[in-house]
Design an enzyme around this catalytic site. Structure first.
Site, PDB file in Angstrom:
ATOM      1  N   ASP A  82      32.986  31.929  42.952  1.00  0.00           N
ATOM      2  CA  ASP A  82      33.337  33.070  42.105  1.00  0.00           C
ATOM      3  C   ASP A  82      32.306  34.198  42.259  1.00  0.00           C
ATOM      4  OD1 ASP A  82      35.091  33.818  39.687  1.00  0.00           O
ATOM      5  OD2 ASP A  82      33.066  34.141  38.894  1.00  0.00           O
ATOM      6  N   GLU A 138      34.322  34.741  47.024  1.00  0.00           N
ATOM      7  CA  GLU A 138      35.066  35.858  46.427  1.00  0.00           C
ATOM      8  C   GLU A 138      34.187  37.110  46.437  1.00  0.00           C
ATOM      9  OE1 GLU A 138      37.302  37.146  42.286  1.00  0.00           O
ATOM     10  OE2 GLU A 138      35.321  36.261  42.252  1.00  0.00           O
ATOM     11  N   HIS A 190      45.005  34.807  40.001  1.00  0.00           N
ATOM     12  CA  HIS A 190      45.008  34.811  38.537  1.00  0.00           C
ATOM     13  C   HIS A 190      44.435  36.094  37.946  1.00  0.00           C
ATOM     14  CE1 HIS A 190      41.008  33.784  39.725  1.00  0.00           C
ATOM     15  NE2 HIS A 190      40.583  33.894  38.480  1.00  0.00           N
TER      16      HIS A 190
END
Ligand code: NOJ
Length: 538
Positions: free
Chosen positions: A193, A235, A309
């Site tokens: 992340d 990411e 998401h």
């Protein structure tokens, strides 16, 4: 080491909304286990599991309070082991979503560390005597005052998500230990992340791409997954192709691939980003995607995706689902499945699910949306309530997090209880049960695309072939070629609601896939949203 992930298709499960096995309205690990047959049938190879670690859920699990335990909402460590084992039996690997830029403020490291400057884990976080003008991604100042130490802590996301200080060697060692423990348990890799922030120098206003970012990633690689046969994906929101090559260098010193958002920011406003979107510039979109294809060829590896998401569903982003939901879903898939990279499916995309389009702010639970409303509408008054809600319907993250649509029964078969977010209204017509056995469905189309990538005469070409954008300035047709010297594929997509004529210059050898069931001729009238791929002479 074999780079198996180059031929894989990854499926993202957002656990809260995938499948609820115990009727509490929230999806869980047993729910996922129960749907492995479905996922195997689709043909995916890897599940990227959004965070399931212990968490107070301020940001739906991206605020972790214990990296070693499972949030009881989702199950137990035994459920996790069962998921890994059962998935393996279905030829599916599990990749965990690891949030290493920040923790929850309820993580014991922070709970203890904030008590006093002398505490052993105080140094695990980022502190300052004075706040500087750094702004949080979730609106407002990125600094929050901490009474007991009379300092401010950094939070690039919500106040409940304090940033970790990667300069602490003992923090880094703890992180590497926990990563190795998960790898030992049988997981196949990690999605990292917002990894771009770990080298931050916040006092100099540097957040992404700090000077120590790559040294940290290389150290982590050596200490953990580097010697194992994993899929790792970073990411990155702020990355150019040069940096992307470093992240995903084929020498294996960093990650397998990156997950970047250049094509996803195409309609964002300079000042207010997604909360004030501009109309789509399709030519720019094509040029942007093509730039990444050409630049990464042979020297890096990219992820291919239209949704996740955090992103609205692509078919809803520009309202294509209002008139041509299934056609648009298939067309967007064709555009990306013949590019170089690893495709990612966000749950429900394979059914052509659309955004839920919640019209009322009261329905939203997402901390990012609620903070943005407070900041832009209430505090700074730069958007009216109406303007904000128009953007929220498109970009508010809850809209893409509505529960999976399994069938047309109450709550779409997602839960026997009260779902944590309302279902999207179209679940009686768009659902898995209706599509799995229908050869014309979006689901069946995805199955075909996946098989073409994985096991067909074109697999090698799709992995390695050169990319050429044709008709670069056409504002409705997306046309490109892949060529590996042996074969040549031509991809043609009509992104419009009109019939368009296109002439294929090279001789057609055969059709690879098409959204319409009719022969492809040298000159062809393309129906609205029609897309096809043909093999042509080299
Ligand atoms: C990126 C994640 O995808 C998003 O959902 C989350 O809110 C932020 N990182 C913070 O962890």
């Amino acid at each position: 080491m074999e780079k198996w992930w180059k031929k894989s298709v990854v499926y993202q499960v957002y656990p809260k909304s995938f499948m609820d096995s115990d009727g509490d309205g929230v999806g869980d690990l047993q729910g996922i286990i129960g749907k492995l047959d479905y996922l195997e049938d689709l043909g995916i190879d890897v599940i990227w599991l959004s965070p399931v670690f212990a968490s107070p859920m301020d940001d739906n699990g991206y605020d972790i309070s214990d990296y070693r335990s499972i949030n009881p909402l989702f199950g137990s460590i035994d459920d996790m082991k069962e998921l890994i084992d059962e998935a393996r039996k279905h030829h599916i690997k599990i990749v965990l979503d690891l949030v290493l830029n920040h923790t929850s403020d309820e993580h014991p490291w922070f709970v203890e560390g904030r008590k006093s400057r002398d505490n052993a884990t105080h140094d695990y976080y980022v502190w300052s005597k004075e706040p500087n003008p750094l702004v949080s991604v979730f609106s407002g100042s990125a600094w929050e005052f901490n009474e007991s130490t009379q300092e401010y802590y950094l939070h690039l996301f919500s106040k409940k998500m304090p940033d970790l200080n990667w300069k602490s060697e003992s923090l880094r060692k703890e992180i590497y230990r926990l990563m190795n423990d998960w790898l030992d348990l049988g997981i196949a890799g990690f999605r990292f992340d917002v990894i771009e922030y770990i080298g931050k120098e916040p006092l100099s206003m540097v957040t992404a791409n700090g000077p120590l970012l790559h040294p940290y990633i290389q150290e982590m690689n050596k200490a953990t997954f580097g010697s194992r046969n994993t899929l790792t994906v970073g990411e990155c929101w702020n990355v150019d192709t040069t940096t992307a090559k470093q992240y995903s260098d084929p020498d294996g010193s960093e990650f397998s691939m990156i997950f970047q958002f250049d094509h996803m920011k195409i309609d964002w406003d300079e000042r207010l980003g997604k909360w004030n979107p501009k109309p789509l510039d399709f030519v720019q979109l094509k040029k942007g995607l093509s730039h990444w294809q050409n630049e990464m060829m042979d020297c890096g590896w990219n992820s291919l995706f239209w949704n996740n998401h955090d992103m609205p569903r692509i078919i809803s982003r520009w309202d294509d689902d209002l008139t041509h939901p299934a056609e648009a879903a298939k067309m967007f898939a064709v555009i990306s499945y013949f590019m170089q990279g690893t495709p990612y499916i966000y749950q429900g995309e394979e059914l052509g699910m659309s955004n839920a389009r919640y019209p009322l702010l009261e329905t939203y639970t997402d901390v990012e949306t609620l903070n943005a409303y407070q900041d832009l509408v209430i505090d700074r008054k730069v958007l009216t309530d109406k303007e904000f809600m128009a953007a929220a319907i498109r970009f508010g993250r809850d809209n893409v997090r509505s529960p999976m649509q399994w069938n047309d029964s109450k709550n779409a078969g997602f839960t026997t209880g009260e779902p944590w977010l309302p279902l999207c209204g179209n679940y009686t017509t768009i659902n898995a049960q209706r599509q799995v056995d229908d050869p014309q469905s979006v689901f069946s189309f995805y199955k075909k695309l996946i098989q073409i990538r994985k096991k067909s005469p074109y697999s090698e070409l799709i992995e390695k072939g050169r990319y050429t954008l044709l008709e670069p300035d056409h504002d409705r047709l997306f046309v490109y070629e892949r060529n590996d010297g042996q074969r040549c594929l031509l991809v043609v997509a009509n992104y419009s609601r009109s019939v368009l004529t296109y002439t294929i210059e090279k001789k057609i050898i055969g059709t690879v896939i098409s959204t319409q069931s009719r022969p492809i001729t040298q000159t062809i009238q393309l129906m609205p949203y029609e897309a096809f791929v043909v093999e042509v002479e080299r």
